[in-house]
Design a protein around this motif. Structure first.
Motif, PDB file in Angstrom:
ATOM      1  N   ASP A 127       0.814  -1.267  -0.900  1.00 51.59           N
ATOM      2  CA  ASP A 127      -0.088   0.410  -0.688  1.00 51.59           C
ATOM      3  C   ASP A 127       1.063   1.418  -0.200  1.00 51.59           C
ATOM      4  O   ASP A 127       0.757   1.930  -0.687  1.00 51.59           O
ATOM      5  CB  ASP A 127      -0.880   0.100   1.311  1.00 51.59           C
ATOM      6  N   TRP A 128       1.954   0.685   0.882  1.00 52.07           N
ATOM      7  CA  TRP A 128       2.804   2.224   1.042  1.00 52.07           C
ATOM      8  C   TRP A 128       3.951   2.766  -0.740  1.00 52.07           C
ATOM      9  O   TRP A 128       3.104   3.841  -1.037  1.00 52.07           O
ATOM     10  CB  TRP A 128       3.425   2.572   2.728  1.00 52.07           C
ATOM     11  N   LYS A 130       2.535   1.770  -3.378  1.00 51.12           N
ATOM     12  CA  LYS A 130       1.122   2.924  -4.219  1.00 51.12           C
ATOM     13  C   LYS A 130       1.625   4.059  -4.426  1.00 51.12           C
ATOM     14  O   LYS A 130       1.354   4.779  -5.441  1.00 51.12           O
ATOM     15  CB  LYS A 130       0.253   2.562  -4.072  1.00 51.12           C
ATOM     16  N   THR A 131       2.026   4.663  -3.024  1.00 50.47           N
ATOM     17  CA  THR A 131       1.493   6.302  -3.360  1.00 50.47           C
ATOM     18  C   THR A 131       2.863   6.961  -3.183  1.00 50.47           C
ATOM     19  O   THR A 131       3.181   8.420  -3.039  1.00 50.47           O
ATOM     20  CB  THR A 131       0.904   6.716  -2.462  1.00 50.47           C
ATOM     21  N   ALA A 132       3.897   6.190  -2.498  1.00 55.78           N
ATOM     22  CA  ALA A 132       5.708   7.143  -1.923  1.00 55.78           C
ATOM     23  C   ALA A 132       6.353   7.260  -2.969  1.00 55.78           C
ATOM     24  O   ALA A 132       6.471   6.592  -4.153  1.00 55.78           O
ATOM     25  CB  ALA A 132       5.855   5.974  -1.276  1.00 55.78           C
ATOM     26  N   ILE A 133       7.073   8.550  -2.858  1.00 58.25           N
ATOM     27  CA  ILE A 133       7.072   9.295  -3.791  1.00 58.25           C
ATOM     28  C   ILE A 133       8.637   9.700  -2.782  1.00 58.25           C
ATOM     29  O   ILE A 133       8.698   9.698  -1.966  1.00 58.25           O
ATOM     30  CB  ILE A 133       6.640  10.460  -4.049  1.00 58.25           C
ATOM     31  N   LYS A 138      10.755  13.561  -7.020  1.00 58.56           N
ATOM     32  CA  LYS A 138       8.697  13.185  -7.270  1.00 58.56           C
ATOM     33  C   LYS A 138       8.638  11.992  -8.453  1.00 58.56           C
ATOM     34  O   LYS A 138       7.442  12.589  -9.180  1.00 58.56           O
ATOM     35  CB  LYS A 138       8.878  14.906  -7.751  1.00 58.56           C
ATOM     36  N   ARG A 139       9.188  11.336  -8.247  1.00 61.30           N
ATOM     37  CA  ARG A 139       8.679  10.202  -8.956  1.00 61.30           C
ATOM     38  C   ARG A 139       8.431   9.122  -7.758  1.00 61.30           C
ATOM     39  O   ARG A 139       9.142   8.676  -7.207  1.00 61.30           O
ATOM     40  CB  ARG A 139       9.440   9.800  -9.999  1.00 61.30           C
ATOM     41  N   PRO A 140       8.086   8.135  -7.873  1.00 63.33           N
ATOM     42  CA  PRO A 140       7.836   6.681  -7.225  1.00 63.33           C
ATOM     43  C   PRO A 140       9.043   5.817  -7.345  1.00 63.33           C
ATOM     44  O   PRO A 140       9.601   5.811  -8.643  1.00 63.33           O
ATOM     45  CB  PRO A 140       6.874   5.917  -7.856  1.00 63.33           C
TER      46      PRO A 140
END
Lengths: 319, 319
Positions: A127-128, A130-133, A138-140
């Protein structure tokens, strides 16, 4: 058709500049996989091991796992009033985590990766992810894999090598993304291991993650961990820090033609610079001396790599 | 051609008598590997785990590893005058080793498998295996593999399964013969693990075996060890004792069609009898009850196996 002609048509390493490093990789694979060569390695001995953080994936200012642990620490802090007295936790919660040493890392690992089932841990970590940047790009994090190293992995794989990741990072955490990031199956991911316990909940068996380290897969532990899993010396080993020293020595100590490579982070403009020049980095002056003495290939990210990341592929021919 | 017709021509289990056990094995493999079946398992989920001692290999009166350890203890005894006071060692040296419990086993493992490099250990064990003879059958241990189980391994392998051995025995010791005995590659052999240390001797790196257990791969430890290596629940699991209980439970707890089997040693004439009837064996009354309750297949060696060992193959058709 001879090797040189094949490569003239399709370059397996298009993101690499021509030079000694690129040539050494191509020469090695050719030497050990063309039948009839005196250095020919049978398929069962073709094992290539790659460190992860800093070798395949950006590890500055912190590794992907560290970011995960920082967030977990923040979430868990309200349930742990005793942490108020722990300087290191307070520093981390304040965003100052420049000085995380091995002992602190292992304590953080134990705290943040335990107290839940292995299954729940994987769901939480995925889950983390999926959205961590990443704070700079500024990218996964999946975008922060080094494209030139992906090409090396593919080259070795295409020539019958089994490719392993041998990392100091938490093995259970890495399993959440290594297939996606590098297409390396989970059973070839070696890392630092937490103890788990087989238990029953409501009559059903589960594996519960304990806040205890079974072993540390770093430095000499990388060789000890390799012996646990594969009982063979690698044919080729890739790293970027003093934690990879023993793995490269071990590789070189095997009979037959072996290959050792260190990635030198010398490109602050496109990535980060923390090689021996930095004096404080994980690639020490000693390690550079050992590399020279032993003939290990040292890759300059600045000079040897045309591009760093997969999203830049359109800039180079051959993709 | 349908499955039944294929098997009418070549029976993959010629050493098995027709009956419920044989049918359950063939039915399972058919159900999960024929495309279009509702129970179809993708290849990446086809993992079969086999206990070793008593499931694939004769373990009475002692396992092959125990015989090795007894001989090592005898050889080492003169250098250890302090053992004179250890009742268990004296009993073993006198040939009375009926009562080796887990703790004693682990102590013996630590003493007999340490104090040398991994390489030296392998050379020593392989030398011993060349001449070691089973006291009852008067044959080398490689002959004491159960032929019916070799056929099961081959059947699963032929249908895309990865086959693992998951044993309480010493992992490093098993690596000396599992390829020869079962054609299972070394990286698929899981057992109890001793700590090793990366060291230098005369400037060369070696792995030194320490007299310390890293973890015990038995009972719940079989599931914990599996998680360390493969991070997937097996599709099928085979055992013969209470030490395999958790591995079979874990297998059954996965979604989809799974398969669990216990070998019941009930044939004192051709082999040994130490099932639940014996009251003192490792296949307890409780385990038999659990097997019935959970629907695990229980194989009667006496009734289900036409022959026991590879050297009897000429007695059966189909080889």
């Amino acid at each position: 058709m001879v090797w040189a002609e094949i490569y003239a048509q399709t370059d397996p390493l298009p993101s690499w500049n021509e030079g000694a490093a690129k040539k050494s990789i191509l020469d090695y694979v050719q030497a050990v996989t063309q039948e009839g060569n005196s250095d020919y390695l049978p398929v069962e001995d073709r094992i290539a091991t790659f460190d992860q953080d800093g070798t395949l994936l950006v590890e500055k200012p912190s590794s992907v796992e560290m970011y995960y642990m920082f967030e977990r620490l923040r979430l868990l802090a309200p349930q742990h009033p005793e942490w108020k007295n722990l300087k290191i936790v307070q520093e981390i919660l304040a965003g100052d985590y420049s000085e995380v040493d091995l002992r602190t890392y292992l304590e953080m690992l134990a705290v943040t990766h335990s107290g839940m089932s292995v299954k729940a841990f994987h769901e939480m970590a995925q889950d983390w992810l999926k959205t961590a940047i990443h704070p700079r790009y500024k990218r996964p994090f999946k975008d922060l894999v080094y494209q030139p190293m992906l090409e090396v992995i593919q080259l070795f794989r295409d020539h019958g090598f089994k490719v392993y990741i041998v990392s100091g990072g938490g093995q259970e955490f890495m399993r959440n993304y290594t297939q996606q990031f590098y297409q390396i199956p989970l059973e070839r991911i070696l890392g630092t291991v937490l103890k788990v316990a087989y238990e029953y909940r409501d009559g059903n068996p589960i594996l519960w993650m304990l806040p205890e380290i079974l072993y540390v897969n770093d430095g000499p532990g990388k060789v000890e961990g390799l012996n646990l899993f594969i009982d063979k010396k690698p044919a080729a080993a890739f790293g970027n820090s003093t934690g990879d020293r023993q793995m490269l020595e071990w590789t070189q100590s095997a009979p037959g033609k072996r290959f050792e490579l260190l990635v030198h982070h010398d490109d602050a403009e496109r990535e980060y610079a923390y090689g021996p020049e930095a004096k404080s980095g994980t690639f020490s002056v000693d390690l550079m001396e050992e590399a020279k003495k032993r003939g290990w290939v040292v890759v300059s990210m600045k000079n040897d790599w045309k591009i760093m990341f997969p999203w830049e592929k359109e800039k180079v021919q051959g993709h």
